[in-house]
Design a protein around this motif. Structure first.
Motif, short mmCIF file in Angstrom:
data_model
loop_
_atom_site.label_atom_id
_atom_site.label_comp_id
_atom_site.label_asym_id
_atom_site.label_seq_id
_atom_site.Cartn_x
_atom_site.Cartn_y
_atom_site.Cartn_z
N UNK A 265 66.95 36.69 58.06
CA UNK A 265 66.71 37.62 59.17
C UNK A 265 65.96 38.85 58.65
N UNK A 266 64.82 39.12 59.27
CA UNK A 266 64.00 40.27 58.86
C UNK A 266 64.13 41.33 59.96
N UNK A 267 64.77 42.45 59.63
CA UNK A 267 64.97 43.50 60.64
C UNK A 267 63.86 44.54 60.53
N UNK B 277 69.79 38.89 55.04
CA UNK B 277 68.96 39.83 55.79
C UNK B 277 68.09 40.67 54.87
N UNK B 278 67.02 41.19 55.46
CA UNK B 278 66.23 42.21 54.76
C UNK B 278 65.84 43.24 55.82
N UNK B 279 65.87 44.51 55.44
CA UNK B 279 65.49 45.56 56.38
C UNK B 279 64.16 46.18 55.94
N UNK B 280 63.23 46.26 56.90
CA UNK B 280 61.92 46.91 56.65
C UNK B 280 61.91 48.27 57.35
N UNK B 281 63.10 48.70 57.77
CA UNK B 281 63.23 49.89 58.62
C UNK B 281 63.30 51.16 57.78
N UNK C 184 77.47 42.97 60.20
CA UNK C 184 77.26 41.52 60.32
C UNK C 184 77.90 40.73 59.17
N UNK C 185 78.39 41.45 58.15
CA UNK C 185 79.05 40.78 57.02
C UNK C 185 78.11 39.92 56.21
N UNK C 186 76.86 40.35 56.07
CA UNK C 186 75.90 39.53 55.31
C UNK C 186 75.17 40.39 54.26
N UNK C 187 74.60 39.71 53.28
CA UNK C 187 73.81 40.39 52.24
C UNK C 187 72.55 40.98 52.88
N UNK C 188 72.21 42.21 52.51
CA UNK C 188 70.99 42.80 53.07
C UNK C 188 70.18 43.50 51.98
N UNK C 189 68.97 42.99 51.74
CA UNK C 189 68.01 43.65 50.85
C UNK C 189 67.15 44.59 51.69
N UNK C 190 66.23 45.30 51.05
CA UNK C 190 65.27 46.13 51.80
C UNK C 190 63.87 45.88 51.25
N UNK D 84 67.94 48.24 43.07
CA UNK D 84 68.28 49.61 43.47
C UNK D 84 68.07 49.71 44.99
N UNK D 85 68.93 49.05 45.73
CA UNK D 85 68.72 48.99 47.18
C UNK D 85 68.72 50.38 47.82
N UNK D 86 69.66 51.23 47.39
CA UNK D 86 69.72 52.58 48.00
C UNK D 86 68.49 53.41 47.64
#
Ligand code: NAI
Ligand code: 13P
Length: 352
Positions: free
Chosen positions: A152-154, A178-182, A203-209, A257-259
Motif C-alpha cells: 500500500x502506497x499512501x 505500507x509506505x508513506x510518500x506524505x 492499521x497494525x502494519x509495517x510502514x516505510x517512508x 532511519x524512518x523518523x
C-alpha cells in the motif's frame, strides 16, 4: 563510490542537445569511464533494466506476486502510480495492474474524475498531459481499491490520513506492507505524530517512508531525480520498495532511519515558506542561502529533539539537503509564501 552511477545516469539521460555541450560531454566521458572502472563497487540499488534480469525476486516471490495499490491520486500520487506501473510491467514479483484510489470529484464537464482517468489514461485534473500507463486502474471505492493489495502506497495530503486509516481498519490484508510518500505530520495535544506512525499504529502494519527532492511535475516528464526510502528494521522490505520505485531516471536508496527521513520531508516545508517570504520581500539570494543553511541546521536539531535515534547522515541524503534545495527553489510552499509576502500579507495563502 556511491555517486558515479547516478552521475552517469544523469548525463546519459540528457537529450543530445545538452550532452553535446563541451563541458557536459567532458563530464559525461569522465563519468562513463569512472563508471566502467568502478562498476563492481557501486552501492546504489539494482536498476530495473530488463525483463527478469533486474528482478532479484526469489522463487516464492514469483509464486506470490505482490499487488500494489496507491492510496491517493493528486499530483505526486499520479506520478507515483506512473513510476510504479512502469516497473510492475517489468518485474515478475509484482502483478502488472496498479490500483489507484481516487477521491472522487465531478469535473466541470460533469464527468467523474475516476471515469476520465480510466478512459483517457490520464489524470486530467492533477497531472494533465501525462499518460499513466494502461495498467493503472483508477478506483473511487477505497475498500475495493485496497482489498487484495499486499503493498500500500499512501500519498494523500496529510490531513486526510487519519480519516482514511479509520476507514481501512479491518479492510486490508493482514500481511500488507505500507509506505508513506506524505510530507507532513499530525500535531495533536499529546504532541506530534508522524504519518508513518499513524499508519503503523492504526492499521497494525509495517510502514516505510519515501521522501526526496521530488517535484512531481519534473518526475512526470522523466527528468532525473533521487529519493530516499526510510525503514525501521526490515531491510528486505525496504529493498522491495526500492525495486518497485527505481527507474533509470528515479534513483532510490534506503537508509535505516524512518523518523529522520520523514522529518526531513516534513520540516523542509517550513524552511521553504521562509524562503518564499525572502523571495516575496526581494531580499536576495544570499539571504535565501542563509535561510536554507540555518533551516537545515534547525531541521536537524528539531528532529533529534523529537527522536534521538535520527542520524546526521540522513540530512545528506536526497530526503535532506536535496529536498530542501529543490523545495526552496521550485516548490508550491515557496510559491504561496512568496505571493503572500508580495501582497503585504493581504492575500490569503489560498488565493496566493
Ligand atoms: N506534488 C509534489 O510535487 C509532491 C508532493 N508530495 C506530498 O505528497 C502528498 C500528496 O500530494 P499531491 O499528490 O501533490 O496532492 P495534490 O495537492 O496535488 O492534490 C490533493 C489531493 O487530495 C485529494 N483530496 C481532496 N479532498 C480530499 C479528502 N477529503 N480526502 C482525501 N483526499 C482528498 C484530491 O482529490 C487530490 O488527489 C502531500 O503530502 C505532499 O506533501 C511529496 C513530494 C512531491
Ligand atoms: O516535496 C516537494 C518536492 O520534493 C514538493 O514540495 P511542495 O509541496 O512545496 O511543492
Amino acid at each position: 563510490m556511491k555517486f558515479q552511477r547516478p552521475l552517469y545516469l544523469l548525463f546519459s539521460s540528457l537529450p543530445p542537445s545538452h550532452s553535446s555541450h563541451p563541458f557536459i560531454s567532458l563530464s559525461l566521458s569522465l563519468s562513463l569511464r569512472l563508471c566502467v572502472f568502478m562498476a563492481p563497487s557501486f552501492e546504489s540499488p539494482q536498476q530495473p533494466e530488463g525483463e527478469i534480469a533486474s528482478d532479484n525476486n526469489t522463487h516464492d516471490e514469483v509464486l506470490q506476486k505482490s499487488r500494489v495499490t496507491v492510496v491517493g491520486s493528486g499530483n505526486w500520487g499520479s506520478v507515483a502510480a506512473k513510476l510504479i506501473a512502469s516497473n510492475t510491467l517489468k518485474l515478475t514479483s509484482f502483478h502488472d495492474e496498479v490500483r489507484m484510489w481516487v477521491f472522487e470529484e465531478t469535473l466541470p464537464s460533469g464527468e467523474k474524475l475516476s471515469e476520465v482517468i480510466n478512459r483517457a489514461n490520464e489524470n486530467v485534473k492533477y497531472l494533465p498531459g501525462i499518460k499513466l500507463g494502461k495498467n493503472v486502474v483508477a478506483d473511487p471505492d477505497l475498500e475495493n481499491a485496497v482489498r487484495d493489495a499486499s503493498m500500500l502506497v499512501f500519498v494523500t495530503p496529510h490531513q486526510f490520513m487519519e480519516g482514511i486509516c479509520k476507514r481501512l481498519v479491518g479492510k486490508i490484508r493482514e500481511d500488507a506492507k505500507a509506505i508513506s510518500l506524505i510530507k507532513g505530520m499530525e500535531v495533536k495535544m499529546e504532541g506530534p505524530c508522524m504519518i508513518s506512525t499513524l499508519i503503523s499504529e492504526q492499521l497494525g502494519i509495517n510502514c516505510c517512508v519515501l521522501m526526496g527532492a521530488n517535484i512531481a511535475n519534473e518526475i512526470a516528464v522523466e527528468k532525473f531525480s533521487e529519493a530516499t526510502v526510510g525503514y525501521r528494521q526490515d531491510r528486505e522490505i525496504a529493498e522491495k520498495w526500492v525495486r518497485l520505485f527505481c527507474t533509470p531516471y528515479f534513483i532510490v536508496s534506503a537508509v535505516q532511519d524512518v523518523e529522520g527521513v520523514e522529518l526531513c520531508g516534513t520540516l523542509k516545508n517550513v524552511v521553504a515558506i521562509a524562503a518564499g517570504f525572502v523571495d516575496g520581500l526581494e531580499m536576495g539570494n544570499n539571504t535565501k542561502a542563509a535561510i536554507m543553511r540555518i533551516g537545515l541546521r534547525e531541521m536537524k536539531a528539531f528532529s533529534k529533539l523529537l527522536f534521538s535515534s535520527v542520524k546526521d547522515s540522513t540530512f545528506f541524503e536526497s530526503c535532506g539537503v536535496a529536498d530542501l534545495i529543490t523545495t526552496c527553489l521550485g516548490g508550491r510552499n515557496r510559491k504561496c509564501a512568496e505571493a503572500f509576502a508580495k501582497y503585504g500579507g493581504k492575500r490569503s495563502f489560498r488565493r496566493a
